[in-house]
Design a protein around this motif. Structure first.
Motif, PDB file in Angstrom:
ATOM      1  N   LEU A 197       0.847  -1.330   0.074  1.00  0.00           N
ATOM      2  CA  LEU A 197      -0.072  -0.075  -0.149  1.00  0.00           C
ATOM      3  C   LEU A 197       0.815   1.095   0.149  1.00  0.00           C
ATOM      4  N   VAL A 198       1.877   1.446   0.881  1.00  0.00           N
ATOM      5  CA  VAL A 198       2.916   2.432   0.581  1.00  0.00           C
ATOM      6  C   VAL A 198       3.497   2.600  -0.360  1.00  0.00           C
ATOM      7  N   ALA A 199       4.118   1.296  -1.000  1.00  0.00           N
ATOM      8  CA  ALA A 199       4.795   1.684  -2.224  1.00  0.00           C
ATOM      9  C   ALA A 199       3.943   2.116  -3.359  1.00  0.00           C
ATOM     10  N   TRP A 200       2.835   1.579  -3.298  1.00  0.00           N
ATOM     11  CA  TRP A 200       2.079   2.152  -4.334  1.00  0.00           C
ATOM     12  C   TRP A 200       1.475   3.484  -4.306  1.00  0.00           C
ATOM     13  N   ARG A 201       1.230   3.749  -3.159  1.00  0.00           N
ATOM     14  CA  ARG A 201       0.966   5.321  -3.005  1.00  0.00           C
ATOM     15  C   ARG A 201       2.225   6.279  -3.340  1.00  0.00           C
ATOM     16  N   ASN A 202       3.210   5.820  -2.743  1.00  0.00           N
ATOM     17  CA  ASN A 202       4.505   6.713  -3.158  1.00  0.00           C
ATOM     18  C   ASN A 202       4.635   6.666  -4.472  1.00  0.00           C
ATOM     19  N   ARG A 203       4.546   5.631  -5.440  1.00  0.00           N
ATOM     20  CA  ARG A 203       4.796   5.629  -6.872  1.00  0.00           C
ATOM     21  C   ARG A 203       3.927   5.904  -7.899  1.00  0.00           C
ATOM     22  N   LEU A 275      -4.125  -1.018   7.817  1.00  0.00           N
ATOM     23  CA  LEU A 275      -4.380   0.240   8.831  1.00  0.00           C
ATOM     24  C   LEU A 275      -2.710   0.588   8.946  1.00  0.00           C
ATOM     25  N   VAL A 276      -1.776  -0.107   8.864  1.00  0.00           N
ATOM     26  CA  VAL A 276      -0.494   0.378   8.967  1.00  0.00           C
ATOM     27  C   VAL A 276       0.139   1.155   7.695  1.00  0.00           C
ATOM     28  N   GLY A 277      -0.364   0.541   6.577  1.00  0.00           N
ATOM     29  CA  GLY A 277      -0.245   1.177   5.186  1.00  0.00           C
ATOM     30  C   GLY A 277      -1.030   2.565   5.036  1.00  0.00           C
ATOM     31  N   ALA A 278      -2.085   2.684   5.781  1.00  0.00           N
ATOM     32  CA  ALA A 278      -2.653   3.969   5.698  1.00  0.00           C
ATOM     33  C   ALA A 278      -2.045   4.992   6.471  1.00  0.00           C
ATOM     34  N   GLU A 284       9.919   2.110   5.157  1.00  0.00           N
ATOM     35  CA  GLU A 284      10.667   1.737   6.419  1.00  0.00           C
ATOM     36  C   GLU A 284       9.730   2.243   7.537  1.00  0.00           C
ATOM     37  N   ALA A 285       8.959   3.147   7.484  1.00  0.00           N
ATOM     38  CA  ALA A 285       7.999   3.390   8.567  1.00  0.00           C
ATOM     39  C   ALA A 285       7.034   2.349   8.575  1.00  0.00           C
ATOM     40  N   ALA A 286       6.702   1.776   7.470  1.00  0.00           N
ATOM     41  CA  ALA A 286       5.562   0.803   7.542  1.00  0.00           C
ATOM     42  C   ALA A 286       6.087  -0.663   8.089  1.00  0.00           C
ATOM     43  N   SER A 287       7.284  -0.872   7.644  1.00  0.00           N
ATOM     44  CA  SER A 287       8.176  -1.998   8.129  1.00  0.00           C
ATOM     45  C   SER A 287       8.139  -2.049   9.809  1.00  0.00           C
ATOM     46  N   ALA A 288       8.582  -0.954  10.313  1.00  0.00           N
ATOM     47  CA  ALA A 288       8.965  -0.835  11.559  1.00  0.00           C
ATOM     48  C   ALA A 288       7.527  -0.894  12.277  1.00  0.00           C
ATOM     49  N   LEU A 289       6.519  -0.273  11.812  1.00  0.00           N
ATOM     50  CA  LEU A 289       5.044  -0.072  12.660  1.00  0.00           C
ATOM     51  C   LEU A 289       4.579  -1.607  12.593  1.00  0.00           C
ATOM     52  N   ALA A 290       4.523  -2.281  11.247  1.00  0.00           N
ATOM     53  CA  ALA A 290       4.151  -3.757  11.375  1.00  0.00           C
ATOM     54  C   ALA A 290       4.911  -4.476  12.256  1.00  0.00           C
ATOM     55  N   ASN A 291       6.127  -4.482  12.375  1.00  0.00           N
ATOM     56  CA  ASN A 291       7.128  -5.284  13.184  1.00  0.00           C
ATOM     57  C   ASN A 291       6.661  -4.879  14.647  1.00  0.00           C
ATOM     58  N   PHE A 292       6.449  -3.604  15.011  1.00  0.00           N
ATOM     59  CA  PHE A 292       6.065  -3.329  16.350  1.00  0.00           C
ATOM     60  C   PHE A 292       4.696  -4.013  16.912  1.00  0.00           C
ATOM     61  N   ILE A 293       4.113  -3.972  16.000  1.00  0.00           N
ATOM     62  CA  ILE A 293       2.655  -4.708  16.283  1.00  0.00           C
ATOM     63  C   ILE A 293       2.612  -6.314  16.315  1.00  0.00           C
TER      64      ILE A 293
END
Length: 369
Positions: A197-203, A275-278, A284-293
């Motif tokens: 989701l994050v990659a597709w949004r940024n690209r 939710l994380v992707g939104a 990097e932030a998405a990976s860290a937040l998903a790992n944190f959960i």
């Protein structure tokens, strides 16, 4: 400029004119694109397949139950207690000197030291390792009680017979495999959805999809379908490896009932990933937040170790976490042989969690950065 030119030119923010492909065709195209993206991403493959298998190999080989689980215990002297120490529980290491035995305990080389002189037995143990300390205390106390009872010449008033309820062939892998599988599927679903989701949004891929004829629901349906397909592939590969003789996983009678729980759990953690992707703005932030959960949830849900001896607050927390329901549900049907009655409640809880988290992700969703 002719009238034809004016009528055929599309304005910014509108969908281009032309024949509109069928919804099913759009869904298939999006699904194929997501699958190709998944299998081309080495990080996704690592989290989906290699990471869970690595944990299976490590834990499966360590806890194979092949007799390597004995506790080393230093012994000094001879007598009925030292002689009666069970070889299948403790590994007796003989020492000539009591001080050397105690020093071995302090150094962590052995779990404890039993010194028997005449009719007196002294046990030294290290309180820093509470598990091994409790083991050696229980073993030595049991041996001494039996020795005292034998010395009186009286038969015991009460006898205890122990027997495990599962098959004698069942080893620790039976209870390790469902937890590691649940964690692997949860990690893959959460990370895959969030990073995509994050990659597709940024690209600007999401922006182009928004302007395309494809309805928004086809994007979500394609993501859900890909996640469910990957989860099934993960389960097939993981269980096939776990059933190899070196690990020895044995499936219960209605093992296939684990599939609905697996799919519902995938939907739950797909919602977490959305939710994380939104929320996250970078991969990097998405990976860290998903790992944190997901990672703390794995430890709080009893994926890697049994929670029966854990504090009561931790056991209470595990009952409200989706990974705990997924792990317990798959264990019930995959290992304990329970039937349909053990399936509906975990599925209901997991789907409810998916709806709540998915609704939150919908409210926070952004098509563009």
């Amino acid at each position: 400029m002719s009238a034809t030119d004016v009528t055929t030119r599309s304005t910014p923010g509108t969908r281009p004119a032309g024949p509109r492909p069928s919804t099913s065709g759009q869904l298939r195209s999006l699904s194929r694109a997501m699958l190709r993206s998944f299998f081309r991403d080495r990080t996704s493959l690592l989290f989906a397949f290699l990471f869970p298998l690595m944990f299976l190999v490590v834990f499966g080989l360590v806890f194979r139950g092949d007799g390597a689980g004995t506790t080393p215990l230093a012994v000094v002297g001879e007598g009925p207690v030292v002689t009666a120490l069970p070889d299948d529980v403790v590994e007796s290491v003989a020492f000539e000197d009591a001080q050397e035995a105690v020093a071995a305990v302090e150094a962590g080389d052995v779990a404890g030291a039993v010194i028997e002189q005449g009719g007196e037995v002294t046990l030294y143990f290290a309180a820093s390792d509470q598990v091994q300390a409790g083991t050696v205390q229980q073993v030595v106390s049991s041996v001494i009680n039996e020795a005292n009872l034998a010395a009186t010449g009286q038969p015991p008033a009460i006898t205890l017979t122990t027997q495990q309820v599962e098959s004698e062939r069942f080893g620790p892998i039976q209870f390790l495999a469902p937890g590691i599988l649940s964690w692997g599927v949860a990690t893959s679903a959460a990370f895959g959805a969030a990073l995509t989701l994050v990659a597709w949004r940024n690209r600007q891929v999401l922006r182009r999809l928004r302007l395309s004829p494809a309805p928004a629901w086809t994007i979500v349906a394609a993501r859900v379908g890909v996640s469910l397909l990957v989860a099934l592939l993960q389960a097939v590969v993981f269980i096939a490896v776990a059933m190899l003789p070196v690990f020895g996983l044995e499936l219960a009678g209605q093992w296939w009932l684990a599939l609905p729980i697996l799919l519902c759990g995938t939907c739950s953690f797909l919602g977490v990933g959305l939710l994380v992707g939104a929320i996250a703005k970078t991969e990097e932030a998405a990976s860290a937040l998903a790992n944190f959960i997901v990672l703390p949830m794995a430890f709080l849900s009893g994926v890697f170790f049994d929670l029966s001896a854990a504090p009561s607050w931790m056991q209470s927390v595990s009952r409200v976490l989706p990974l705990g329901w997924m792990n317990d549900g798959i264990t019930d049907v995959l290992v304990r042989g329970e039937g349909v009655a053990a399936v509906w409640l975990p599925c209901l809880v997991l789907l409810a969690f998916a709806l709540v988290v998915g609704a939150a992700a919908t409210r926070l969703f952004r098509w563009e950065s």
